[in-house]
Design an enzyme around this catalytic site. Structure first.
Site, mmCIF file in Angstrom:
data_model
loop_
_atom_site.group_PDB
_atom_site.id
_atom_site.type_symbol
_atom_site.label_atom_id
_atom_site.label_comp_id
_atom_site.label_asym_id
_atom_site.label_seq_id
_atom_site.Cartn_x
_atom_site.Cartn_y
_atom_site.Cartn_z
ATOM 1 N N HIS A 1 7.859 7.364 4.834
ATOM 2 C CA HIS A 1 7.004 8.213 5.662
ATOM 3 C C HIS A 1 6.257 7.381 6.683
ATOM 4 C CE1 HIS A 1 4.771 7.012 2.037
ATOM 5 N NE2 HIS A 1 3.689 7.000 2.789
ATOM 6 N N HIS B 1 0.799 -1.228 0.000
ATOM 7 C CA HIS B 1 0.000 0.000 0.000
ATOM 8 C C HIS B 1 0.828 1.272 0.000
ATOM 9 C CE1 HIS B 1 -3.600 2.454 0.621
ATOM 10 N NE2 HIS B 1 -4.289 1.365 0.369
HETATM 11 P P1 AMP Z 1 1.276 5.693 1.391
HETATM 12 O O1 AMP Z 1 0.136 4.896 0.830
HETATM 13 O O2 AMP Z 1 1.759 5.164 2.712
HETATM 14 O O3 AMP Z 1 2.404 5.880 0.392
HETATM 15 O O4 AMP Z 1 0.668 7.119 1.726
HETATM 16 C C1 AMP Z 1 0.905 8.274 0.986
HETATM 17 C C2 AMP Z 1 0.128 9.380 1.631
HETATM 18 O O5 AMP Z 1 0.585 10.626 1.118
HETATM 19 C C3 AMP Z 1 -1.388 9.343 1.382
HETATM 20 O O6 AMP Z 1 -2.063 9.255 2.628
HETATM 21 C C4 AMP Z 1 -1.670 10.664 0.655
HETATM 22 O O7 AMP Z 1 -2.896 11.237 1.039
HETATM 23 C C5 AMP Z 1 -0.491 11.507 1.098
HETATM 24 N N1 AMP Z 1 -0.132 12.584 0.194
HETATM 25 C C6 AMP Z 1 0.111 12.502 -1.146
HETATM 26 N N2 AMP Z 1 0.455 13.702 -1.633
HETATM 27 C C7 AMP Z 1 0.468 14.570 -0.596
HETATM 28 C C8 AMP Z 1 0.730 15.961 -0.445
HETATM 29 N N3 AMP Z 1 1.076 16.721 -1.501
HETATM 30 N N4 AMP Z 1 0.630 16.525 0.778
HETATM 31 C C9 AMP Z 1 0.264 15.761 1.834
HETATM 32 N N5 AMP Z 1 0.009 14.446 1.772
HETATM 33 C C10 AMP Z 1 0.086 13.862 0.573
#
Ligand code: AMP
Length: 137
Positions: free
Chosen positions: A101, A94
């Site tokens: 992060h 996921h």
């Molecule tokens: P993951 O699935 O662990 O890679 O989560 C990526 C997360 O990044 C998701 O919850 C998105 O909503 C978040 N996300 C993507 N782009 C941005 C952005 N520009 N600013 C803040 N959050 C973001």
């Protein structure tokens, strides 16, 4: 990580705005743009690697030092008592943004937060196998 900066790399470069929660020389935290619940925060290292296992000890330590502090701030501000810390590695796990992060995701009384399916097995393959696996890891 490829040559193209990820969306989080672009945030670090200041090319894309974010709602900054915390910053020091090694770490940036900001609000998730697609929150699962009020107060959903992302905590990233400034070191640009895709996966947890690629992090330097220094970057890992910097993240570990601030995660509890940011969690306390999220709890205090949102009033949540429960929360999940989620860290995905790989598309099948996921991961959508290939810059390490940690999600801090409050679980609120209205049910908002991380929904989990947890298909737990049982460590029944015998003491020997479990012990060998633990030792090997
Ligand atoms: P993951 O699935 O662990 O890679 O989560 C990526 C997360 O990044 C998701 O919850 C998105 O909503 C978040 N996300 C993507 N782009 C941005 C952005 N520009 N600013 C803040 N959050 C973001």
């Amino acid at each position: 990580m490829g040559d193209e900066p990820t969306i989080f790399g672009r945030i670090l470069d200041g090319d894309i705005p974010c709602h900054r929660v915390y910053e020091d020389q090694d770490v940036l935290a900001f609000l998730d743009v697609g929150p699962l619940s009020l107060g959903h925060v992302l905590v990233i290292p400034k070191e640009r690697v895709a996966f947890l296992h690629e992090l330097s000890d220094e970057a890992a330590a910097a993240l570990g030092r601030v995660l509890p502090r940011i969690a306390r701030a999220v709890m205090e501000v949102t009033g949540c008592a429960d929360y999940n810390v989620l860290q995905n590695n790989g598309a099948d796990a996921h991961q959508a943004v290939f810059h390490v992060h940690f999600h801090i995701i409050p679980k609120h009384a209205d049910g908002s937060g991380l929904g989990l399916v947890w298909p737990a097995g049982e460590l029944v393959q015998g003491e020997t196998l479990a012990a060998a696996l633990a030792e090997a890891i």
